[in-house]
Write a protein that holds these residues in place. Structure first.
Motif, PDB file in Angstrom:
ATOM      1  N   GLN A  59       0.853  -1.183   0.000  1.00 15.17           N
ATOM      2  CA  GLN A  59       0.000   0.000   0.000  1.00 15.17           C
ATOM      3  C   GLN A  59       0.895   1.241   0.000  1.00 15.17           C
ATOM      4  O   GLN A  59       2.066   1.183   0.408  1.00 15.17           O
ATOM      5  CB  GLN A  59      -0.919  -0.009   1.224  1.00 15.17           C
ATOM      6  N   GLY A  98      -6.641   4.995  -7.630  1.00 13.62           N
ATOM      7  CA  GLY A  98      -6.328   4.295  -6.396  1.00 13.62           C
ATOM      8  C   GLY A  98      -5.235   4.973  -5.603  1.00 13.62           C
ATOM      9  O   GLY A  98      -4.937   4.560  -4.484  1.00 13.62           O
ATOM     10  N   SER A 125      -3.698   4.870  -0.109  1.00  8.07           N
ATOM     11  CA  SER A 125      -4.000   4.315  -1.434  1.00  8.07           C
ATOM     12  C   SER A 125      -4.785   3.022  -1.319  1.00  8.07           C
ATOM     13  O   SER A 125      -4.941   2.444  -0.229  1.00  8.07           O
ATOM     14  CB  SER A 125      -2.703   4.051  -2.202  1.00  8.07           C
ATOM     15  N   ASP A 126      -5.237   2.556  -2.457  1.00  7.77           N
ATOM     16  CA  ASP A 126      -5.803   1.218  -2.518  1.00  7.77           C
ATOM     17  C   ASP A 126      -4.709   0.194  -2.226  1.00  7.77           C
ATOM     18  O   ASP A 126      -3.507   0.484  -2.311  1.00  7.77           O
ATOM     19  CB  ASP A 126      -6.405   0.949  -3.897  1.00  7.77           C
ATOM     20  N   ARG A 171      -6.300  -4.811  -7.311  1.00 12.68           N
ATOM     21  CA  ARG A 171      -6.256  -3.557  -6.550  1.00 12.68           C
ATOM     22  C   ARG A 171      -7.567  -3.457  -5.785  1.00 12.68           C
ATOM     23  O   ARG A 171      -8.646  -3.482  -6.391  1.00 12.68           O
ATOM     24  CB  ARG A 171      -6.070  -2.352  -7.472  1.00 12.68           C
ATOM     25  N   LEU A 172      -7.477  -3.353  -4.448  1.00  7.06           N
ATOM     26  CA  LEU A 172      -8.639  -3.360  -3.567  1.00  7.06           C
ATOM     27  C   LEU A 172      -8.852  -1.980  -2.962  1.00  7.06           C
ATOM     28  O   LEU A 172      -7.883  -1.313  -2.570  1.00  7.06           O
ATOM     29  CB  LEU A 172      -8.471  -4.388  -2.450  1.00  7.06           C
ATOM     30  N   ASP A 173     -10.096  -1.579  -2.868  1.00 12.28           N
ATOM     31  CA  ASP A 173     -10.426  -0.319  -2.209  1.00 12.28           C
ATOM     32  C   ASP A 173      -9.957  -0.376  -0.757  1.00 12.28           C
ATOM     33  O   ASP A 173     -10.176  -1.376  -0.054  1.00 12.28           O
ATOM     34  CB  ASP A 173     -11.926  -0.061  -2.289  1.00 12.28           C
ATOM     35  N   SER A 174      -9.316   0.687  -0.300  1.00 16.83           N
ATOM     36  CA  SER A 174      -8.700   0.663   1.029  1.00 16.83           C
ATOM     37  C   SER A 174      -9.717   0.648   2.156  1.00 16.83           C
ATOM     38  O   SER A 174      -9.372   0.297   3.290  1.00 16.83           O
ATOM     39  CB  SER A 174      -7.776   1.871   1.197  1.00 16.83           C
ATOM     40  N   THR A 175     -10.953   1.032   1.912  1.00 17.69           N
ATOM     41  CA  THR A 175     -11.966   1.062   2.974  1.00 17.69           C
ATOM     42  C   THR A 175     -12.972  -0.076   2.849  1.00 17.69           C
ATOM     43  O   THR A 175     -13.299  -0.739   3.830  1.00 17.69           O
ATOM     44  CB  THR A 175     -12.702   2.409   2.964  1.00 17.69           C
ATOM     45  N   TYR A 189     -12.623  -2.688   0.621  1.00 23.31           N
ATOM     46  CA  TYR A 189     -11.926  -3.880   0.143  1.00 23.31           C
ATOM     47  C   TYR A 189     -12.579  -4.492  -1.099  1.00 23.31           C
ATOM     48  O   TYR A 189     -12.379  -5.665  -1.407  1.00 23.31           O
ATOM     49  CB  TYR A 189     -11.804  -4.936   1.242  1.00 23.31           C
ATOM     50  N   GLN A 207     -11.118  -3.192  -7.365  1.00 24.79           N
ATOM     51  CA  GLN A 207     -11.184  -2.167  -8.399  1.00 24.79           C
ATOM     52  C   GLN A 207     -10.575  -2.657  -9.713  1.00 24.79           C
ATOM     53  O   GLN A 207     -10.993  -2.213 -10.787  1.00 24.79           O
ATOM     54  CB  GLN A 207     -10.447  -0.911  -7.931  1.00 24.79           C
TER      55      GLN A 207
END
Length: 857
Positions: free
Chosen positions: A633, A656, A662-663, A683-687, A689, A692
């Motif tokens: 990250q 991201g 970041s993601d 790539r995962l959304d940081s909040t 998950y 993306q």
């Protein structure tokens, strides 16, 4: 005859028969007649030799028999004769002094100096073995090509005439040698002239598995020794709605060992004669080629009118040239240039172009010239580009002319005052564009009810936060110079510390032109003044790695935490920069720890202080299995985030990286055993998950079977003009049914097309409800998630003498890209080794308007 006498005769044969055959046989002191019961001549009697011997002959046989009455000398039993590079073997060899003829009888075999093997039942040759007649002849050349005939004649030592001859490049069946090969040419006469390096076939039939398939009254071709020879090449066949039926017959002209010319006249039943020529020239320090093609069309109406097609053109053509020359071992220059009268010419007339690049429906011809130099520690490249679009949706005036692009890279390892590595980078780019390229953001798009497949109404006038500028009109130039240093330190605990420092300077010159016209609308930009400005970016950083190694019964494991921090001042002038080479930004595990930043080019530069953290795992299991995983990250910990403030193209937004945290990015590779390889990246959304981006693939192969599956899913990026999710699945595989036969197939699914269909139906239905008397009731597409984007199927046969390949390709219409009709093509290729190749392709179904062809054809 006693054993001792036989041994004496065998010992004497090596000199006696050699003397007899080479010098017309000097008569011995007393002749022997084996038929009358006489004993073989003693060894001493056969030792007389002339004073001077032009060539030495070596003979080995069980017996040597003289017959003075018939003037013959016979070598009997396992005869081997070596003379002038040839080897003759037979059960019995008889030399006739009067006729100066040599007759080989029984299992006769000649091995030429070049490796050619000639076998037969009976040879009747001259005394130098050059000319003569042969019965039940079989010839095997070094390249495994084969001739056979009931009777053949060789004259002048270089011309073979095979009566009722058969030629093939296929090897005989091991289990059944008498079975006909896969293909062969059976002729009334086959004439092989070695001096001309040519084989002539008279009254020939081409047979497959012994079955006649084609009759050819006369043909000729080069033999196996030919590298270059003038003559006709394999024909090319055509059959399209716009061209009609056609055939092209290339003729190769071998002007010299280092240059040649190929001319290809092609007759097309609807359009007339298409002329093509290719000149190739090889020099001491390089080579170049020039290809030209052109036609005066008989029926231009077969194509769509301008601007959708070339119906307004009587003459159409193209010219291409490529070259590469070496100035010295380190420096070279070259070019690859192609130009055509219109964007449809290459596709319409099936012209081969080495400069044509194709990605899905996007096509363009790229012309470039370059100067390149390279040493062990430095690299230099200077080149220019010109792009000619081949798709009717693109506009030539929006394509940049890039001249020059200069790159220089120099690395200095272990400088005495710093240690580590010092790197110098220089990039200079200058380009010109006649007309600016704009696109509308999704929030402002307008569906045209008259054409529901048109996505955008276009930006009539540029407005910030409503339009994206994909390319400014006018002149843009940039010069970049960067020096960087880094060095690895390993402490006693095994921790790896890598300090880093760099200094970069950029100079921009922007001279915009706002008079460009797009869709008959004048476009404007708020700031139209010429600008010259600079940018300086220092950076310092540190990377920390600490590998932990563990060994277990089932493998070796390395876990390595990684942390990196790079401090820079804020990026400046991001909205003033004409972003030309950093438009594509994909944040993933591959560029997580990139020292120079995560932008793909030089125009944008990462600013502020950013920390990148992650963990790397590597495992080895047994001899072949392994696994690799990286997860990490990025954090903006100080300064302004360059990815949260978009430029004229909004590069950085929806990446991201546009938030302080970041993601999460990850990459994995796993191979449990030989042949199977699994890869994945996300790539995962940081909040939340939520994924993306997802890229995944699996491949497996062995000697019989190979298969691959690929999956990609990318969420919408509305700030970049991408309003829809993109999702696809590809399946590909091949099976070796037998040693020679294989089948392959592939399919690509557009998994999110159904989502687009639902959205389009919803919008059209809303319009219908608003004005039911004006618009028609829309019909729901009724499509599922597995909509096929393309399919392919192929069948291939390959052996030592034949390649047969047939393929079927279908690309389904992507109406969002402007295509309205599916494309179906059947391609066929047959290659017979040494004889040539024939290929044919046929479009099935209606003509494609994307190729400029009238749909009425």
């Amino acid at each position: 005859m006693g054993p001792g006498v036989k041994r004496a005769a065998r010992f004497a044969a090596a000199t006696a028969l050699a003397t007899s055959l080479a010098y017309l046989l000097v008569a011995p002191a007393h002749a022997q007649n084996r038929a009358a019961g006489a004993k073989p001549a003693p060894a001493a009697a056969a030792t007389a030799t002339p004073a001077k011997a032009p060539d030495r002959m070596v003979v080995d046989a069980r017996e040597l028999v003289y017959d003075n009455d018939k003037k013959t000398v016979a070598a009997v039993g396992d005869v081997q004769i070596l003379y002038q590079g040839r080897t003759i073997e037979a059960d019995r060899v008889i030399y006739d002094q009067a006729g100066k003829r040599v007759t080989a009888i029984g299992n006769a075999r000649i091995t030429e100096s070049n490796g050619t093997v000639i076998t037969g039942d009976r040879f009747n040759l001259t005394d130098d073995f050059r000319d003569g007649f042969m019965d039940s002849l079989r010839v095997v050349n070094p390249d495994k090509t084969r001739f056979s005939a009931p009777r053949a004649e060789r004259t002048d030592g270089e011309t073979f005439v095979f009566e009722k001859g058969i030629y093939t490049a296929c090897e005989p069946c091991k289990d059944n040698p008498e079975r006909p090969p896969l293909w062969q040419v059976r002729s009334a006469r086959i004439i092989h002239k070695k001096s001309e390096q040519t084989i002539y076939y008279e009254d020939a039939r081409l047979e497959f598995a012994g079955i006649p398939m084609a009759y050819i009254p006369y043909m000729s071709g080069p033999d196996s020794t030919v590298k270059r020879k003038s003559g006709f090449l394999a024909p090319t066949l055509f059959n399209t709605s716009a061209l009609g039926f056609g055939v092209g017959l290339p003729y190769f002209i071998n002007l010299a060992p280092n240059y040649d010319l190929t001319v290809t006249p092609t007759y097309l039943s609807r359009q007339g004669f298409l002329g093509q020529a290719e000149w190739r020239h090889r020099l001491m320090n390089g080579s170049y080629s020039i290809r030209a093609s052109g036609i005066f069309q008989q029926e231009p109406s077969a194509y769509l009118p301008s601007p959708l097609g070339p119906a307004d053109k009587d003459f159409r053509g193209a010219i291409e040239t490529t070259g590469k020359f070496f100035i010295n071992p380190r420096w070279n220059f070259g070019w690859n240039i192609a130009m055509s009268t219109d964007r449809w010419f290459y596709k319409n007339y099936r012209i081969r172009s080495e400069s044509l690049s194709s990605i899905s429906y996007l096509q363009e011809v790229t012309s470039t010239a370059y100067l390149n130099g390279q040493s062990e520690t430095a690299w230099f490249d200077m080149r220019g580009y010109y792009f000619q679009p081949q798709n009717y949706q693109d506009w030539q005036k929006q394509q940049p002319v890039v001249l020059p692009v200069i790159d220089y890279d120099k690395r200095v390892h272990k400088p005495s005052f710093l240690g580590g590595e010092v790197e110098f980078n220089v990039n200079i780019t200058s380009l010109t564009r006649d007309t600016a390229a704009f696109s509308e953001l999704p929030a402002q798009k307008t569906y045209l009810l008259t054409n529901p497949y048109s996505l955008y109404d276009g930006c009539a006038v540029y407005q910030k936060d409503q339009c994206l500028v994909r390319g400014l009109a006018g002149n843009m130039s940039r010069a970049t110079v960067q020096a960087s240093w880094r060095r690895n330190f390993i402490d006693p605990l095994g921790q790896v510390w890598t300090p880093y420092a760099s200094l970069r300077a950029d100079l921009f010159s922007i001279n915009p032109d706002t008079s460009g016209v797009i869709n008959s609308r004048v476009t404007t930009i708020a700031d139209t003044s010429d600008e010259v400005f600079g940018r300086v970016m220092p950076a310092i950083g540190l990377m920390y790695r600490y590998p932990f190694v563990a060994k277990t019964d089932w493998g070796t494991h390395i876990i390595e935490p990684v942390a990196q921090i790079v401090a820079r001042p804020n990026e400046t002038n991001s909205l003033r920069v004409a972003n030309e080479d950093a438009q594509s930004l994909v944040f993933d595990a591959n560029n997580l720890f990139e020292w120079s930043g995560k932008f793909s080019g030089y125009d944008r530069l990462e600013g502020g202080t950013r920390a990148n953290v992650g963990a790397l795992y590597t495992g080895r299991f047994g001899k072949e299995a392994f696994a690799n995983l990286l997860i990490g990250q990025s954090y903006q910990i100080a300064g302004r985030n360059s990815f949260s403030s978009g430029d004229l193209l909004n590069t950085g937004l929806n990446s991201g990286l546009d938030t302080d945290t970041s993601d999460i990015v990850a990459r994995a590779q796993f191979s449990p055993f030989k042949g199977l390889f699994l890869t994945g990246a996300t790539r995962l959304d940081s909040t939340t998950y939520e994924a993306q981006r997802i890229d995944a693939a699996a491949t497996y192969s062995n000697k019989i079977f190979s298969a691959s599956i690929g999956y990609g899913r990318y969420e919408p990026q509305p700030e970049l003009g991408i309003s829809r999710r993109r999702e696809g699945l590809s399946l590909n595989g091949s099976v070796n049914v037998t040693t020679n036969w294989s089948v392959r197939a592939g399919v690509l699914f557009d998994l999110d097309k159904y989502k687009y269909d639902r959205e389009r139906y919803r919008d059209l239905y809303a319009s219908y409800l608003a004005a039911p008397t004006v618009t028609a009731m829309p019909v729901y597409p009724n499509t599922g998630p597995f909509q096929t984007a393309s399919t392919s199927f192929g069948l291939n046969y390959t052996d030592e003498c034949t390649v047969f390949d047939i393929r079927y390709l279908q690309s389904y219409a992507d109406r969002q890209a402007g295509s309205t009709k599916d494309t179906r093509t059947i391609m066929f290729r047959l290659e017979l080794r040494t004889l040539g190749e024939i290929s044919y392709s046929q479009n099935i179904g209606a003509a494609s308007t994307s190729d400029g062809v009238s749909s009425s054809q």
